[in-house]
Design a protein around this motif. Structure first.
Motif, PDB file in Angstrom:
ATOM      1  N   CYS A 142      -7.498 -12.337  49.452  1.00 58.06           N
ATOM      2  CA  CYS A 142      -6.762 -11.149  48.990  1.00 58.06           C
ATOM      3  C   CYS A 142      -7.468  -9.866  49.421  1.00 58.06           C
ATOM      4  O   CYS A 142      -6.814  -8.881  49.792  1.00 58.06           O
ATOM      5  N   ASN A 172      -0.577 -11.820  36.323  1.00 56.89           N
ATOM      6  CA  ASN A 172      -0.846 -11.864  37.759  1.00 56.89           C
ATOM      7  C   ASN A 172       0.322 -12.452  38.531  1.00 56.89           C
ATOM      8  O   ASN A 172       1.064 -13.293  38.009  1.00 56.89           O
ATOM      9  N   ALA A 173       0.436 -12.053  39.802  1.00 57.12           N
ATOM     10  CA  ALA A 173       1.239 -12.803  40.756  1.00 57.12           C
ATOM     11  C   ALA A 173       0.375 -13.864  41.430  1.00 57.12           C
ATOM     12  O   ALA A 173       0.875 -14.868  41.930  1.00 57.12           O
ATOM     13  N   VAL A 174      -0.943 -13.646  41.448  1.00 61.25           N
ATOM     14  CA  VAL A 174      -1.891 -14.541  42.106  1.00 61.25           C
ATOM     15  C   VAL A 174      -2.611 -15.382  41.064  1.00 61.25           C
ATOM     16  O   VAL A 174      -3.203 -14.847  40.128  1.00 61.25           O
ATOM     17  N   HIS A 175      -2.544 -16.698  41.229  1.00 59.86           N
ATOM     18  CA  HIS A 175      -3.292 -17.626  40.383  1.00 59.86           C
ATOM     19  C   HIS A 175      -3.950 -18.656  41.291  1.00 59.86           C
ATOM     20  O   HIS A 175      -3.327 -19.168  42.224  1.00 59.86           O
ATOM     21  N   GLU A 196      -9.263 -13.965  39.067  1.00 59.22           N
ATOM     22  CA  GLU A 196      -7.840 -13.988  39.420  1.00 59.22           C
ATOM     23  C   GLU A 196      -7.236 -12.585  39.323  1.00 59.22           C
ATOM     24  O   GLU A 196      -6.454 -12.175  40.188  1.00 59.22           O
ATOM     25  N   HIS A 197      -7.576 -11.861  38.271  1.00 56.55           N
ATOM     26  CA  HIS A 197      -7.073 -10.500  38.105  1.00 56.55           C
ATOM     27  C   HIS A 197      -7.537  -9.594  39.246  1.00 56.55           C
ATOM     28  O   HIS A 197      -6.742  -8.816  39.789  1.00 56.55           O
ATOM     29  N   ASP A 199      -5.694 -10.434  42.313  1.00 57.23           N
ATOM     30  CA  ASP A 199      -4.335  -9.938  42.166  1.00 57.23           C
ATOM     31  C   ASP A 199      -4.255  -8.431  42.425  1.00 57.23           C
ATOM     32  O   ASP A 199      -3.304  -7.947  43.042  1.00 57.23           O
ATOM     33  N   ASP A 200      -5.256  -7.687  41.946  1.00 57.01           N
ATOM     34  CA  ASP A 200      -5.298  -6.251  42.232  1.00 57.01           C
ATOM     35  C   ASP A 200      -5.307  -5.999  43.736  1.00 57.01           C
ATOM     36  O   ASP A 200      -4.548  -5.158  44.252  1.00 57.01           O
ATOM     37  N   PHE A 260      -4.443  -7.997  46.190  1.00 55.59           N
ATOM     38  CA  PHE A 260      -3.159  -8.436  46.752  1.00 55.59           C
ATOM     39  C   PHE A 260      -2.070  -7.395  46.489  1.00 55.59           C
ATOM     40  O   PHE A 260      -1.293  -7.039  47.387  1.00 55.59           O
ATOM     41  N   ALA A 261      -1.995  -6.891  45.250  1.00 51.39           N
ATOM     42  CA  ALA A 261      -0.942  -5.948  44.883  1.00 51.39           C
ATOM     43  C   ALA A 261      -1.064  -4.645  45.662  1.00 51.39           C
ATOM     44  O   ALA A 261      -0.052  -4.055  46.073  1.00 51.39           O
ATOM     45  N   TRP A 309       4.911 -10.897  37.975  1.00 55.04           N
ATOM     46  CA  TRP A 309       3.580 -10.989  37.387  1.00 55.04           C
ATOM     47  C   TRP A 309       3.708 -11.650  36.024  1.00 55.04           C
ATOM     48  O   TRP A 309       4.528 -11.228  35.191  1.00 55.04           O
TER      49      TRP A 309
END
Length: 218
Positions: free
Chosen positions: A112, A92-95, A54-55, A58-59, A61-62, A82
């Motif tokens: 992502c 995260n913003a992404v889960h 997930e992290h 998220d990276d 995606f960010a 986040w």
């Protein structure tokens, strides 16, 4: 302009295809993980393997989000929220939906990665966007995404009981882009692990702190 033998070795740029390859190789490897292994700790991180994917997603995606606006932010991050799902977990913003299982988790990672690949392909090379390690260009964000993918897949492989050795030429290109002061007499993959605080090199103790240099390069 490209560097020549007179002013230094030629640097081979990091490309969207490099980023696409890194993500595809990582997803292919992670599909081999047994379903019960995802709760294991990811290498030396404080997160389990599910949280680490997930992290990583998220990276990616960010980084895509930073490049996305018509005028990318120069003094901060695009203001998504986040948040951690547990104390000590990644913010995260992404889960990923746990009900979708590991296949769904890897689909989130793949999606992502594709967003960042598309953003790097379409943004003009002169674009600049904020990063905590310094403003960077699309190539720099591609290189950052590759480093995140390669080293976190290393963490994941350790936790999941898999073997991970990414292509040496890919490692060499991101080292030249983000870690220009790294040793050049050692193999690229061990050197990248050293540069990101995950291993020792002969004559170079393991780093306690580290950062890359995202400065746009010729």
């Amino acid at each position: 302009m490209p560097r020549t033998p007179e002013n230094g070795p030629t640097r081979h740029p990091v490309t969207p295809d490099d980023l696409d390859l890194a993500v595809r190789l990582a997803v292919t490897l992670l599909r081999e993980a047994p379903p019960a292994a995802w709760e294991a700790r990811a290498g030396s991180l404080e997160w389990d393997c599910w949280e680490t994917v997930e992290h990583l997603a998220d990276d990616l995606f960010a980084y895509a989000a930073q490049l996305g606006p018509s005028t990318p932010p120069s003094d901060g991050e695009v203001p998504f929220v986040w948040e951690s799902r547990r104390a000590g977990g990644p913010a995260n913003a992404v889960h990923a939906d746990r009900a979708a299982g590991p296949a769904g988790l890897l689909q989130v990672l793949e999606a992502c990665g594709a967003m960042l690949v598309a953003m790097v392909r379409t943004k003009p090379p002169g674009t600049r966007a904020h990063h905590v390690f310094g403003a960077s260009d699309p190539e720099g964000f591609a290189a950052m995404g590759i480093v995140e993918t390669l080293v976190h897949t290393h963490d994941l492989a350790d936790g999941l009981g898999l073997t991970w050795t990414p292509p040496a030429d890919l490692c060499a290109r991101v080292l030249a882009r983000l870690f220009p002061g790294a040793p050049d007499s050692t193999a690229p993959w061990p050197t990248l692990l050293w540069a990101t605080g995950r291993a020792e090199l002969p004559g170079h103790p393991r780093r306690v702190t580290w950062r890359w240099d995202g400065t746009p390069r010729p």
